[in-house]
Write a protein that holds these residues in place. Structure first.
Motif, short mmCIF file in Angstrom:
data_model
loop_
_atom_site.label_atom_id
_atom_site.label_comp_id
_atom_site.label_asym_id
_atom_site.label_seq_id
_atom_site.Cartn_x
_atom_site.Cartn_y
_atom_site.Cartn_z
N VAL A 32 0.84 -1.20 0.00
CA VAL A 32 0.00 0.00 0.00
C VAL A 32 0.87 1.25 0.00
O VAL A 32 0.63 2.20 -0.76
CB VAL A 32 -0.97 0.00 1.21
CG1 VAL A 32 -1.64 1.36 1.39
CG2 VAL A 32 -2.01 -1.09 1.04
N ALA A 36 1.34 3.93 -3.09
CA ALA A 36 1.01 5.34 -2.87
C ALA A 36 2.17 6.24 -3.30
O ALA A 36 1.96 7.32 -3.87
CB ALA A 36 0.66 5.58 -1.41
N HIS A 40 -0.35 5.77 -7.02
CA HIS A 40 -1.46 4.87 -7.27
C HIS A 40 -2.09 4.44 -5.95
O HIS A 40 -1.55 4.72 -4.88
CB HIS A 40 -1.00 3.64 -8.05
CG HIS A 40 -0.36 3.96 -9.36
ND1 HIS A 40 -1.05 4.46 -10.43
CD2 HIS A 40 0.93 3.86 -9.76
CE1 HIS A 40 -0.23 4.66 -11.45
NE2 HIS A 40 0.99 4.30 -11.05
N GLN A 41 -3.20 3.74 -6.07
CA GLN A 41 -3.89 3.26 -4.88
C GLN A 41 -4.21 1.78 -5.05
O GLN A 41 -4.60 1.35 -6.12
CB GLN A 41 -5.19 4.05 -4.70
CG GLN A 41 -5.96 3.67 -3.47
CD GLN A 41 -7.23 4.51 -3.33
OE1 GLN A 41 -7.41 5.50 -4.01
NE2 GLN A 41 -8.10 4.08 -2.45
N ILE A 82 -8.27 0.15 2.70
CA ILE A 82 -8.43 -0.76 1.57
C ILE A 82 -9.39 -1.89 1.94
O ILE A 82 -9.46 -2.30 3.10
CB ILE A 82 -7.09 -1.39 1.12
CG1 ILE A 82 -6.43 -2.12 2.29
CG2 ILE A 82 -6.17 -0.37 0.50
CD1 ILE A 82 -5.28 -3.01 1.91
#
Length: 161
Positions: A32, A36, A40-41, A82
């Motif tokens: 994650v 980031a 992006h995610q 998430i």
């Protein structure tokens, strides 16, 4: 294939190494953060067969071990913003008994932690049909059954229509 393309572009990361709970959580958090940093995610984390995740430490019962894993994964999902999708095995007396949330093998505590629980069942009356049972939905309706077309020969699931 398109999956190779997704893997090459870091849109799909597959980890086939069995990780203990704390290592899995570290890996998810790391992915994650790295994603980031690239701007992006992470869209979602899928974990197949939740009950197979080994824990570090000693627990009095298997249920307590799975309860701890479930709580740790819930905390990881909330902390990292998430969704985490867990695959679990349902225990049923026979294939004709209905799928119920309380039948998640060895761990009733998962039912408290999840926001949405879906059950997948092949319909014995229809060879090429898969039924999705909405067992729990915190933000919506539950109890619906959604029939899907299932081509077992190529493992393809699609809308019935």
């Amino acid at each position: 294939t398109k999956y190779s393309k997704y893997i090459k572009n870091n849109r799909l990361i597959i980890c086939a190494i069995p990780l203990k709970t704390h290592d899995l959580i570290s890996e998810i958090t790391s992915i994650v953060q790295e994603t980031a940093e690239l701007g992006h995610q992470v869209g979602c984390v899928y974990i197949d067969y939740f009950q197979k995740i080994p824990c570090k430490g000693k627990f009095g019962t298997r249920q307590l071990e799975l309860q701890s894993t479930s709580a740790d994964l819930l905390n990881t999902a909330v902390t990292n913003h998430i969704p985490i999708v867990l695959g679990a095995q349902f225990g049923r007396d026979n294939n004709s008994s209905p799928i119920k949330l309380e039948n998640i093998r060895e761990c009733g505590d998962v039912e408290q932690d999840v926001s949405i629980a879906l059950g997948l069942d092949s319909n014995s009356n229809q060879q090429n049909e898969l039924i999705v049972h909405i067992l729990k939905n915190r933000d919506g309706e539950k109890g619906h059954k959604i029939p899907l077309k299932f081509d077992k020969s190529i493992l393809k699931i699609s809308d019935k229509d």
